[in-house]
Structure formats: structure tokens, C-alpha cells
Design an enzyme around this catalytic site. Structure first.
Site, short mmCIF file in Angstrom:
data_model
loop_
_atom_site.label_atom_id
_atom_site.label_comp_id
_atom_site.label_asym_id
_atom_site.label_seq_id
_atom_site.Cartn_x
_atom_site.Cartn_y
_atom_site.Cartn_z
N CYS A 10 -1.30 4.66 -1.61
CA CYS A 10 -1.85 2.76 -1.78
C CYS A 10 -0.43 1.89 -2.61
O CYS A 10 0.23 2.15 -3.00
CB CYS A 10 -3.02 2.55 -2.52
SG CYS A 10 -3.65 0.77 -2.09
N ASP A 134 -12.23 4.71 -9.25
CA ASP A 134 -11.00 3.94 -10.03
C ASP A 134 -11.32 3.60 -11.21
O ASP A 134 -12.39 3.01 -11.95
CB ASP A 134 -10.33 2.91 -10.00
CG ASP A 134 -8.83 2.58 -9.62
OD1 ASP A 134 -8.33 3.37 -10.92
OD2 ASP A 134 -8.27 1.23 -8.93
#
Length: 224
Positions: A10, A134
Site C-alpha cells: 500500500c 491495523d
């Protein structure tokens, strides 16, 4: 059959990094459409970069509390994208994007992580293709911090770790093997762990990360 952990890289901003991530073996490439992020790219720029992707490598557009109009711009620029919502979006907000989506769960680091009701969160977002785990940091991800991987019952049927969870937050080539061994996720997501600086990826680190994931899969598939 042994499980192959999928890999998302990412926060890409450059053509060469996209190409290097694909060569390394990434299954998905994430573009950050959050203007406050140092990894931000505009919808138009995301479209330019996504057009470099070969078949079967998925572009992912990351949004944080974006307006419906901005999400429409992103989807128009990358029509085949998977959407990732990383802010305070409700289930209805996520569904309004009109595309399959991943919902990020921002879990507090340290002992406080055990107080996060991940089972309820997964239940609230049943329409999500995956729940991305996360660490709760300022800046909505990409902070290089992990949460406590021992804080949750990964085998619980409501979580379905091996088919629905994406492990993220502070992953590196050095620790991703332990993360996969403990969580057994469907996929892993890395950003800062393969960077030279924010938004600038290191091809060697990306290769090392993919190799570490493959090694973890080989270890976890062996009979105990």
C-alpha cells in the site's frame, strides 16, 4: 491444500515502485486517496498508476472520511478498484461506494487492544469483503506500529481469519512470519515496512517481504 497468504502493498506513488511491487509478487496494490497523507495521490494519478497493473493484480483505493463525490471520482478513475475505508465510515457509507470494499479496524496498540470489540465490529461490517486489522495511530495507518496479535480469538467463526481478515500495522520482512503464524490471515498488508521514506518503496524490501510471507506459509502448512 496449503493456504497462500495474499499480499497487498500500500501507499505507492511512483511508476517504478508499482512495477517493482508487481515483479515482487504483490496480489494487490494500494493507492492512498487521503489528502492529509504523505502517500496521497489524486484520483487521476491513481488511475495512471493503476493502468500499469497486469491482469489479476487488484488496485485498491484507500479513503478516510471522504465525501461521496470524491469516492465517485476515485471509482471513475479506477473502475475495477476494491475500496478500502479507513476512517469513521458507517456500513451504509461503505456500501454507498458501489464497489466491493474492505473495512479497516483501528485497534489500539498495547494492552488497550484487548478492549476493542472485534467480534462486534466484524458483525457490523458483514458486507465487507474483508476486515483489515491495523493499529490505531494518528494519520490513519502507515505509522509502522503493531497491535497485540495475541489479543483476539482468531479461530472464532465470526472472524474467519483465514478467509476474511487482512493483517496490517507495522509489518516488516522481519516480523510478518510471526504475524501469519499467530493470526493465519487471508492476506497481509504492508506500507512503511517496505519503504525508504513515506511513499517511496524499496524494491529489495518488497522482495524480502514477499519471501518472508512465502516462508511463513511453508511453515504453517507443515503437519505439527
Amino acid at each position: 491444500m496449503p493456504h497462500r497468504t495474499r499480499i497487498k502493498i500500500c501507499g505507492l506513488t511512483r511508476e517504478g515502485d508499482v512495477d517493482a511491487a508487481v515483479r515482487a509478487g504483490a496480489d494487490a496494490i494500494g493507492f492512498v486517496l487521503y489528502p492529509q497523507s504523505p502517500r496521497f495521490v489524486s484520483p487521476e494519478r491513481a488511475g495512471e498508476l493503476a493502468r500499469r497493473l497486469p491482469p489479476f493484480v487488484t488496485p485498491v483505493l484507500l479513503f478516510v472520511n471522504a465525501s461521496p463525490e470524491f469516492i465517485v471520482q476515485g471509482v471513475a478513475a479506477v473502475p475495477n478498484a476494491l475500496l478500502q475505508f479507513h476512517g469513521d465510515e458507517t456500513p451504509a457509507d461503505c456500501a454507498a461506494g458501489g464497489r466491493p470494499f474492505v473495512r479497516a479496524a483501528r485497534i489500539p496498540p498495547g494492552p488497550a487492544g484487548a478492549g476493542f470489540d472485534l467480534l462486534k465490529y466484524a458483525s457490523d461490517f458483514t458486507a465487507a469483503q474483508a476486515i483489515l486489522l491495523d493499529a490505531h495511530v494518528e494519520g490513519y495507518g502507515g505509522g509502522g506500529q503493531s497491535f497485540d496479535w495475541n489479543a483476539f480469538p482468531w479461530s472464532h467463526p465470526q472472524l474467519n481469519a483465514s478467509s476474511r481478515l487482512v493483517l496490517s500495522g507495522g509489518l516488516t520482512p522481519a516480523n510478518v512470519t510471526d504475524g501469519i503464524r499467530l493470526v493465519r490471515p487471508w492476506a497481509v498488508d504492508v506500507s512503511s515496512g517496505v519503504e525508504v521514506s513515506k511513499g517511496i518503496k524499496d524494491p529489495d524490501k518488497m522482495l524480502a517481504f514477499v519471501a518472508a510471507v512465502s516462508a511463513a506459509d511453508a511453515q504453517t502448512s507443515r503437519p505439527s
